[in-house]
Design a protein around this motif. Structure first.
Motif, PDB file in Angstrom:
ATOM      1  N   SER A 305      21.696 -34.773  40.374  1.00 40.14           N
ATOM      2  CA  SER A 305      19.724 -34.609  40.957  1.00 40.14           C
ATOM      3  C   SER A 305      19.969 -33.987  42.244  1.00 40.14           C
ATOM      4  O   SER A 305      18.993 -33.441  42.615  1.00 40.14           O
ATOM      5  CB  SER A 305      19.259 -35.796  40.596  1.00 40.14           C
ATOM      6  OG  SER A 305      19.474 -36.511  39.150  1.00 40.14           O
ATOM      7  N   GLN A 306      20.809 -33.506  42.746  1.00 37.01           N
ATOM      8  CA  GLN A 306      20.596 -32.406  43.874  1.00 37.01           C
ATOM      9  C   GLN A 306      20.784 -31.266  43.971  1.00 37.01           C
ATOM     10  O   GLN A 306      20.446 -31.276  44.812  1.00 37.01           O
ATOM     11  CB  GLN A 306      22.044 -32.695  44.988  1.00 37.01           C
ATOM     12  CG  GLN A 306      22.438 -34.225  45.699  1.00 37.01           C
ATOM     13  CD  GLN A 306      21.159 -34.911  46.038  1.00 37.01           C
ATOM     14  OE1 GLN A 306      20.199 -34.324  47.049  1.00 37.01           O
ATOM     15  NE2 GLN A 306      20.818 -35.725  45.700  1.00 37.01           N
ATOM     16  N   PHE A 307      21.427 -30.914  42.296  1.00 40.58           N
ATOM     17  CA  PHE A 307      20.780 -29.233  42.639  1.00 40.58           C
ATOM     18  C   PHE A 307      20.450 -28.720  40.798  1.00 40.58           C
ATOM     19  O   PHE A 307      19.544 -28.020  40.749  1.00 40.58           O
ATOM     20  CB  PHE A 307      22.683 -28.674  41.776  1.00 40.58           C
ATOM     21  CG  PHE A 307      23.351 -28.701  43.274  1.00 40.58           C
ATOM     22  CD1 PHE A 307      23.434 -28.078  43.842  1.00 40.58           C
ATOM     23  CD2 PHE A 307      24.148 -30.073  42.394  1.00 40.58           C
ATOM     24  CE1 PHE A 307      24.530 -28.887  44.546  1.00 40.58           C
ATOM     25  CE2 PHE A 307      25.283 -30.040  43.315  1.00 40.58           C
ATOM     26  CZ  PHE A 307      25.317 -29.796  44.466  1.00 40.58           C
ATOM     27  N   LEU A 308      19.244 -29.540  40.876  1.00 42.12           N
ATOM     28  CA  LEU A 308      18.432 -30.215  39.761  1.00 42.12           C
ATOM     29  C   LEU A 308      17.032 -30.587  39.819  1.00 42.12           C
ATOM     30  O   LEU A 308      17.217 -31.157  40.266  1.00 42.12           O
ATOM     31  CB  LEU A 308      19.064 -30.773  38.113  1.00 42.12           C
ATOM     32  CG  LEU A 308      20.695 -30.033  37.237  1.00 42.12           C
ATOM     33  CD1 LEU A 308      20.712 -31.244  36.454  1.00 42.12           C
ATOM     34  CD2 LEU A 308      20.272 -28.983  36.845  1.00 42.12           C
ATOM     35  N   LYS A 309      15.942 -29.498  39.535  1.00 43.49           N
ATOM     36  CA  LYS A 309      14.115 -29.914  39.642  1.00 43.49           C
ATOM     37  C   LYS A 309      14.152 -31.109  38.663  1.00 43.49           C
ATOM     38  O   LYS A 309      13.338 -31.993  39.299  1.00 43.49           O
ATOM     39  CB  LYS A 309      14.144 -28.518  39.632  1.00 43.49           C
ATOM     40  CG  LYS A 309      13.840 -28.110  40.667  1.00 43.49           C
ATOM     41  CD  LYS A 309      12.775 -26.542  40.692  1.00 43.49           C
ATOM     42  CE  LYS A 309      13.345 -25.544  42.298  1.00 43.49           C
ATOM     43  NZ  LYS A 309      12.006 -24.498  41.580  1.00 43.49           N
ATOM     44  N   SER A 310      14.277 -30.790  37.370  1.00 42.72           N
ATOM     45  CA  SER A 310      14.007 -31.835  36.682  1.00 42.72           C
ATOM     46  C   SER A 310      15.337 -31.445  35.145  1.00 42.72           C
ATOM     47  O   SER A 310      16.145 -30.991  34.901  1.00 42.72           O
ATOM     48  CB  SER A 310      12.818 -31.558  35.898  1.00 42.72           C
ATOM     49  OG  SER A 310      12.831 -30.168  35.033  1.00 42.72           O
TER      50      SER A 310
END
Length: 460
Positions: A305-310
């Protein structure tokens, strides 16, 4: 890769399935599958398996040297006394037990606990779920708990296996007994307290190296396959293992971030590192997941989740086919920085969850070789003496529904690395001069740097 004081296998993902008649592996944070022997669970009928294995354990209670009477499992889950004769089902176990205790010339020296544990271990190996569905003694359970706590008592090295089969040091933890005593990356371990490591499993060697804090251990090592052997005496100490390390690659604005394992607190550690990365002026990231055996799945969820927006991080699929999607938590700290991810055959479990999620989202290229192929949630079934069975109960998939179990993550860019070539970590890279960065002996790292630099210069 395992630390010298941890097990070699990558770690189980988990959503705490809470199967009946068993204790789930995740009583606190859920565990995801471990290692280069990582998981391949089967999603079998857990209740029946739990009862059957509990029956096997029945002969661990009150056993003396002599004859064994095992109960028989009925179709309704009840048990009846074993028949006095017959050669099928559990009767075969009784026959083998009695034969050993009445015919073996050294019967008086037999260790019943070892026989029982060997039998249970043999059953788990017969499942064919190598490195995942497994048996753990009470001591091994305690060791595993320590491993994922982020600290342990040992000497402070991470190891792999060299081409000649000997343990190869591929990481030395900062301020550890090993660092202070002069052990370095590329050292092969020939012996521990005089016992040869040739032909021994990593788990056994780990047991030799670990011990009580303050006790001494002597490791015989040599640099490379042809170096001169030397004895290195150390005092075991409590070694804190930071799950995340990083450096700004000299002469660039690339942050090399290495995630060693998904132990407790790994995601919070990563968030702190990402803050440092931005403060240092880094404008791109090379995320190194090579040799990462996995760990807690909730940490993997938070890391991705630190690298993906959604979107989705992974899909959980139960034995009945029911699927549950686990979505990205919004608010990641590095969702816009160009990045590349490094993987290898030791990348397993939670590390495969993260790399698979990033790949399916089109967020970054994956570089290296195919990952280990762990893909099941482990349930831990504690047995009566404190030992336990770890059984795959739920399968997980990438966001696009790709199966990882037995298949692994195939990289977008395949780059091989010789098995005796030590991957460079952030501490190694930090010592390089800018001119040396262009001549890296680590081909996967070199290709990753080239690719992420091109992403930045072309605007990502």
């Amino acid at each position: 890769m395992p630390t010298m004081d941890t097990e070699p296998i990558p770690t189980e993902p988990t959503i705490d399935p809470e199967p009946p008649d068993a204790t789930s592996l995740a009583t606190g944070p859920s565990l995801a599958s471990e290692s280069p022997a990582a998981g391949r669970g089967r999603g079998t009928a857990i209740r029946r398996a739990a009862i059957a294995f509990a029956l096997v354990l029945t002969f661990s209670v009150g056993i003396g040297v002599g004859r064994l009477a095992l109960p028989v499992l009925g179709g309704d889950g009840t048990t009846t006394p074993a028949p006095t004769s017959g050669g099928t089902d559990f009767g075969l176990i009784r026959e083998a037990w009695d034969t050993l205790h009445t015919k073996y010339v050294g019967a008086s020296e037999l260790n019943d606990r070892d026989l029982i544990y060997g039998a249970i271990n043999g059953m788990t190996e017969a499942v064919g779920d190598t490195g995942h569905t497994s048996f753990m003694t009470p001591e091994e359970r305690a060791q595993r708990s320590n491993d994922l706590s982020g600290k342990y008592v040992g000497i402070g090295v991470r190891i792999d296996t060299a081409e000649d089969g000997l343990p190869l040091i591929i990481g030395v933890f900062k301020d550890s007994p090993a660092e202070k005593a002069g052990l370095v990356n590329g050292d092969e371990i020939l012996a521990v307290d005089g016992k040869s490591t040739a032909g021994k499993e990593i788990d056994e060697i780990v047991g030799w190296v670990r011990g009580e804090e303050g006790s001494s251990v002597t490791v015989t090592a040599r640099t490379g396959a042809t170096g001169k052997a030397r004895d290195v005496k150390m005092v075991r100490a409590d070694v804190a293992v930071a799950p995340v390390s990083w450096t700004l690659v000299p002469g660039t604005k690339t942050a090399l971030i290495r995630l060693d394992q998904f132990s407790a607190g790994a995601a919070d550690n990563l968030k702190s590192v990402l803050g440092e990365v931005k403060t240092a002026g880094a404008d791109r990231i090379l995320l190194d997941l090579r040799g990462n055996p996995g760990g807690y799945v909730n940490e993997a969820d938070a890391v991705a989740s630190q690298f993906l927006k959604s979107g989705t991080v992974f899909i959980e699929r139960a034995a009945d086919g029911h699927e549950t999607r686990h979505d990205v938590t919004p608010g990641g700290l590095a969702t816009d920085l160009p990045m590349v991810v490094l993987v290898d055959g030791g990348t397993a479990s939670s590390a495969e969850i993260v790399s698979g999620a990033i790949q399916d989202a089109g967020r970054a290229q994956i570089v290296g070789i195919k990952t280990f192929g762990t893909g099941t949630v482990l349930g831990e079934f504690v047995l009566s003496d404190g030992s336990a069975l770890r059984v795959g109960t739920v399968e997980w998939l990438t966001p696009d529904g790709r199966q990882i179990w037995h298949h692994g993550i195939t990289p977008d860019v395949t780059v091989e690395r010789a098995s005796d070539a030590v991957p460079l970590d952030p501490e190694d890279v930090a010592k390089l001069k800018p001119a040396e960065v262009d001549k890296l002996a680590d081909p996967q790292l070199a290709r990753g740097l080239s690719l992420v630099t091109a992403l930045t210069t072309t605007g990502g």
